[in-house]
Design a protein around this motif. Structure first.
Motif, PDB file in Angstrom:
ATOM      1  N   ARG A  47      44.946 -50.293 -10.609  1.00 53.34           N
ATOM      2  CA  ARG A  47      44.257 -50.910 -11.360  1.00 53.34           C
ATOM      3  C   ARG A  47      42.656 -50.503 -12.351  1.00 53.34           C
ATOM      4  O   ARG A  47      42.624 -49.837 -11.497  1.00 53.34           O
ATOM      5  CB  ARG A  47      44.243 -52.575 -10.924  1.00 53.34           C
ATOM      6  CG  ARG A  47      42.810 -52.924 -10.408  1.00 53.34           C
ATOM      7  CD  ARG A  47      42.636 -54.341 -10.852  1.00 53.34           C
ATOM      8  NE  ARG A  47      41.395 -54.730  -9.563  1.00 53.34           N
ATOM      9  CZ  ARG A  47      40.366 -54.293  -9.836  1.00 53.34           C
ATOM     10  NH1 ARG A  47      39.513 -54.233 -10.702  1.00 53.34           N
ATOM     11  NH2 ARG A  47      39.330 -55.399  -8.839  1.00 53.34           N
ATOM     12  N   ARG A  50      36.859 -53.114 -13.542  1.00 56.10           N
ATOM     13  CA  ARG A  50      37.116 -54.482 -14.020  1.00 56.10           C
ATOM     14  C   ARG A  50      35.048 -54.537 -13.956  1.00 56.10           C
ATOM     15  O   ARG A  50      34.400 -53.214 -14.024  1.00 56.10           O
ATOM     16  CB  ARG A  50      36.452 -55.912 -13.007  1.00 56.10           C
ATOM     17  CG  ARG A  50      38.081 -56.194 -13.045  1.00 56.10           C
ATOM     18  CD  ARG A  50      38.158 -57.677 -12.461  1.00 56.10           C
ATOM     19  NE  ARG A  50      39.229 -58.446 -12.054  1.00 56.10           N
ATOM     20  CZ  ARG A  50      39.188 -58.059 -10.394  1.00 56.10           C
ATOM     21  NH1 ARG A  50      38.621 -58.404  -9.379  1.00 56.10           N
ATOM     22  NH2 ARG A  50      41.085 -58.735 -10.543  1.00 56.10           N
ATOM     23  N   TYR A  59      36.121 -49.285  -5.542  1.00 59.29           N
ATOM     24  CA  TYR A  59      37.349 -49.405  -4.784  1.00 59.29           C
ATOM     25  C   TYR A  59      37.408 -47.357  -5.012  1.00 59.29           C
ATOM     26  O   TYR A  59      35.895 -47.462  -5.742  1.00 59.29           O
ATOM     27  CB  TYR A  59      38.688 -49.692  -5.788  1.00 59.29           C
ATOM     28  CG  TYR A  59      39.214 -50.800  -5.275  1.00 59.29           C
ATOM     29  CD1 TYR A  59      39.643 -50.689  -4.454  1.00 59.29           C
ATOM     30  CD2 TYR A  59      38.928 -51.848  -6.068  1.00 59.29           C
ATOM     31  CE1 TYR A  59      40.589 -52.461  -4.304  1.00 59.29           C
ATOM     32  CE2 TYR A  59      38.995 -53.936  -6.024  1.00 59.29           C
ATOM     33  CZ  TYR A  59      40.317 -53.580  -4.827  1.00 59.29           C
ATOM     34  OH  TYR A  59      40.365 -54.377  -4.726  1.00 59.29           O
ATOM     35  N   GLU A  78      48.347 -48.522   5.173  1.00 60.00           N
ATOM     36  CA  GLU A  78      49.214 -49.447   4.797  1.00 60.00           C
ATOM     37  C   GLU A  78      48.725 -49.591   3.347  1.00 60.00           C
ATOM     38  O   GLU A  78      48.129 -49.073   3.219  1.00 60.00           O
ATOM     39  CB  GLU A  78      48.639 -51.159   5.155  1.00 60.00           C
ATOM     40  CG  GLU A  78      47.273 -51.787   4.218  1.00 60.00           C
ATOM     41  CD  GLU A  78      47.310 -51.408   3.585  1.00 60.00           C
ATOM     42  OE1 GLU A  78      48.020 -52.210   2.676  1.00 60.00           O
ATOM     43  OE2 GLU A  78      45.886 -51.669   2.667  1.00 60.00           O
ATOM     44  N   VAL A  82      49.964 -55.898  -5.723  1.00 58.42           N
ATOM     45  CA  VAL A  82      49.702 -56.817  -5.717  1.00 58.42           C
ATOM     46  C   VAL A  82      49.561 -57.192  -7.352  1.00 58.42           C
ATOM     47  O   VAL A  82      48.812 -55.979  -7.949  1.00 58.42           O
ATOM     48  CB  VAL A  82      48.086 -56.911  -4.687  1.00 58.42           C
ATOM     49  CG1 VAL A  82      47.539 -58.523  -5.040  1.00 58.42           C
ATOM     50  CG2 VAL A  82      48.388 -56.938  -3.816  1.00 58.42           C
ATOM     51  N   TYR A  87      47.937 -50.930  -4.055  1.00 57.40           N
ATOM     52  CA  TYR A  87      46.359 -51.212  -3.412  1.00 57.40           C
ATOM     53  C   TYR A  87      47.108 -50.912  -2.045  1.00 57.40           C
ATOM     54  O   TYR A  87      47.638 -50.911  -1.589  1.00 57.40           O
ATOM     55  CB  TYR A  87      45.844 -52.389  -3.182  1.00 57.40           C
ATOM     56  CG  TYR A  87      45.873 -53.401  -4.340  1.00 57.40           C
ATOM     57  CD1 TYR A  87      46.226 -53.973  -5.386  1.00 57.40           C
ATOM     58  CD2 TYR A  87      44.550 -53.360  -4.791  1.00 57.40           C
ATOM     59  CE1 TYR A  87      45.562 -55.205  -6.759  1.00 57.40           C
ATOM     60  CE2 TYR A  87      43.714 -54.182  -5.299  1.00 57.40           C
ATOM     61  CZ  TYR A  87      45.168 -55.451  -6.644  1.00 57.40           C
ATOM     62  OH  TYR A  87      44.355 -55.606  -7.223  1.00 57.40           O
ATOM     63  N   GLY A  88      45.650 -49.830  -1.431  1.00 60.14           N
ATOM     64  CA  GLY A  88      46.246 -49.390  -0.286  1.00 60.14           C
ATOM     65  C   GLY A  88      44.762 -48.276   0.141  1.00 60.14           C
ATOM     66  O   GLY A  88      43.941 -48.526  -0.025  1.00 60.14           O
ATOM     67  N   THR A  89      45.327 -48.985   1.780  1.00 62.76           N
ATOM     68  CA  THR A  89      43.882 -48.679   2.867  1.00 62.76           C
ATOM     69  C   THR A  89      44.075 -46.770   2.857  1.00 62.76           C
ATOM     70  O   THR A  89      45.497 -46.771   3.795  1.00 62.76           O
ATOM     71  CB  THR A  89      43.871 -49.194   3.904  1.00 62.76           C
ATOM     72  OG1 THR A  89      44.046 -50.634   3.789  1.00 62.76           O
ATOM     73  CG2 THR A  89      42.995 -48.942   4.752  1.00 62.76           C
ATOM     74  N   ASP A 107      39.319 -55.479   3.318  1.00 60.04           N
ATOM     75  CA  ASP A 107      39.778 -56.879   2.259  1.00 60.04           C
ATOM     76  C   ASP A 107      41.092 -56.592   1.480  1.00 60.04           C
ATOM     77  O   ASP A 107      40.795 -56.127   0.531  1.00 60.04           O
ATOM     78  CB  ASP A 107      38.367 -56.893   1.505  1.00 60.04           C
ATOM     79  CG  ASP A 107      38.448 -57.915   0.749  1.00 60.04           C
ATOM     80  OD1 ASP A 107      39.580 -57.941  -0.094  1.00 60.04           O
ATOM     81  OD2 ASP A 107      37.215 -58.265  -0.104  1.00 60.04           O
ATOM     82  N   ARG A 155      47.479 -65.976 -10.542  1.00 59.88           N
ATOM     83  CA  ARG A 155      47.123 -66.509  -9.428  1.00 59.88           C
ATOM     84  C   ARG A 155      47.072 -67.348  -8.188  1.00 59.88           C
ATOM     85  O   ARG A 155      47.367 -67.731  -7.310  1.00 59.88           O
ATOM     86  CB  ARG A 155      45.354 -66.025 -10.214  1.00 59.88           C
ATOM     87  CG  ARG A 155      45.008 -64.627 -10.007  1.00 59.88           C
ATOM     88  CD  ARG A 155      43.510 -64.305 -10.082  1.00 59.88           C
ATOM     89  NE  ARG A 155      43.542 -63.010 -10.788  1.00 59.88           N
ATOM     90  CZ  ARG A 155      43.636 -61.443  -9.376  1.00 59.88           C
ATOM     91  NH1 ARG A 155      43.196 -62.059  -7.705  1.00 59.88           N
ATOM     92  NH2 ARG A 155      42.648 -60.703 -10.060  1.00 59.88           N
TER      93      ARG A 155
HETATM   94  P1  5GP Z   1      41.130 -57.427  -6.818  1.00 56.22           P
HETATM   95  O1  5GP Z   1      42.299 -57.061  -8.150  1.00 56.22           O
HETATM   96  O2  5GP Z   1      40.830 -58.830  -7.259  1.00 56.22           O
HETATM   97  O3  5GP Z   1      41.062 -56.808  -6.378  1.00 56.22           O
HETATM   98  O4  5GP Z   1      42.223 -57.805  -5.758  1.00 56.22           O
HETATM   99  C1  5GP Z   1      43.412 -58.291  -5.475  1.00 56.22           C
HETATM  100  C2  5GP Z   1      43.940 -58.439  -4.150  1.00 56.22           C
HETATM  101  O5  5GP Z   1      44.102 -57.063  -3.282  1.00 56.22           O
HETATM  102  C3  5GP Z   1      43.174 -59.049  -2.897  1.00 56.22           C
HETATM  103  O6  5GP Z   1      43.773 -60.350  -2.120  1.00 56.22           O
HETATM  104  C4  5GP Z   1      42.456 -58.118  -2.014  1.00 56.22           C
HETATM  105  O7  5GP Z   1      42.573 -58.375  -0.661  1.00 56.22           O
HETATM  106  C5  5GP Z   1      43.997 -56.816  -2.311  1.00 56.22           C
HETATM  107  N1  5GP Z   1      43.327 -55.901  -1.623  1.00 56.22           N
HETATM  108  C6  5GP Z   1      42.732 -55.149  -2.608  1.00 56.22           C
HETATM  109  N2  5GP Z   1      42.426 -53.474  -1.302  1.00 56.22           N
HETATM  110  C7  5GP Z   1      43.748 -54.078  -0.864  1.00 56.22           C
HETATM  111  C8  5GP Z   1      44.570 -52.968  -0.089  1.00 56.22           C
HETATM  112  O8  5GP Z   1      43.836 -51.624  -0.356  1.00 56.22           O
HETATM  113  N3  5GP Z   1      45.786 -53.555   0.387  1.00 56.22           N
HETATM  114  C9  5GP Z   1      45.942 -54.135   0.525  1.00 56.22           C
HETATM  115  N4  5GP Z   1      47.141 -54.980   0.703  1.00 56.22           N
HETATM  116  N5  5GP Z   1      45.489 -55.607  -0.651  1.00 56.22           N
HETATM  117  C10 5GP Z   1      44.444 -55.201  -0.908  1.00 56.22           C
END
Ligand code: 5GP
Length: 208
Positions: A47, A50, A59, A78, A82, A87-89, A107, A155
């Motif tokens: 994404r 912001r 990020y 993982e 979303v 999104y990933g770690t 998180d 959301r």
């Molecule tokens: P935001 O776009 O608001 O920063 O995050 C949206 C959602 O993506 C949140 O629930 C956040 O916890 C989740 N998220 C952020 N980083 C990761 C990630 O690395 N892996 C996963 N599975 N979810 C993530």
């Protein structure tokens, strides 16, 4: 990292999940400042940043191509879709931290949490954060004022679905007051740092 008794131990992967609007970001920021020896994992996302977000701190902002290549190369511990983004770690820093005895805070959403739970059953500790009520969550989401009505609606729908996942987690924190929630999180971290199962083989209290 030593455990609180001074023994060498494995690092712990603390996972914080919550429906958006639960106050998770506030809690994780405050926790990182308040709890010694806890570091944030920086996720990859496709994404757009912001306002106020910083590359490498909030990020790593990457393209879809880059993200997909890394998934294909098994570089992610993982990952999940979303809100129309990925999104990933990243796996390498996580594995390095566990081996070095460093504690990491993730998180991540409920899909990512279940993948980490499956891959790191001994090292993951999962914590779910809920607001005191759904009405409270709605108020917080609208108060944020960063999104249009359609995005808020999506959301809210997702928040209801996500909230129902809490029974899969080890700990639940109802976030009524941030200071209180941090204190509870600190208690969880302290207790997990004392678990005998995390001590390394070479540890011998009193050289028994
Ligand atoms: P935001 O776009 O608001 O920063 O995050 C949206 C959602 O993506 C949140 O629930 C956040 O916890 C989740 N998220 C952020 N980083 C990761 C990630 O690395 N892996 C996963 N599975 N979810 C993530």
């Amino acid at each position: 990292m030593m455990d609180l008794n001074g023994g060498p131990r494995r690092g712990i992967v603390f996972i914080l999940s919550a429906p958006s609007g639960a106050g998770k970001t506030t809690i994780s920021r405050a926790a990182l400042g308040a709890i010694a020896g806890l570091t944030a994992s920086v996720s990859l996302t496709t994404r757009k940043p912001r306002a106020g977000e910083v590359e490498g701190r909030d990020y790593h902002f990457v393209s879809d191509e880059d993200f997909n290549r890394r998934v294909g190369a098994h570089e992610m511990a993982e990952w999940a879709r979303v809100f129309d983004a990925s999104y990933g770690t990243p796996r390498a820093p996580l594995d390095r931290a566990i081996a070095a005895g460093e504690d990491i805070l993730l998180d991540i959403d409920i899909q990512g949490a279940s993948q980490i739970r499956a891959k790191y059953p001994a090292d993951a500790v999962t914590i779910f954060v809920l607001p005191p009520s759904f009405a409270e969550l709605e108020g917080r989401l609208r108060g944020r004022g960063t999104e249009d009505e359609a995005a808020i609606g999506r959301r809210l729908k997702r928040a209801r679905e996500e909230a129902s996942a809490y029974p899969e987690y080890d700990y639940l924190i109802i976030n009524a007051e941030v200071g209180d929630s941090i204190a509870r999180l600190q208690a969880v971290v302290n207790a997990e740092r004392l678990r005998v199962a995390r001590l390394r083989g070479e540890f011998a209290p009193w050289q028994l």
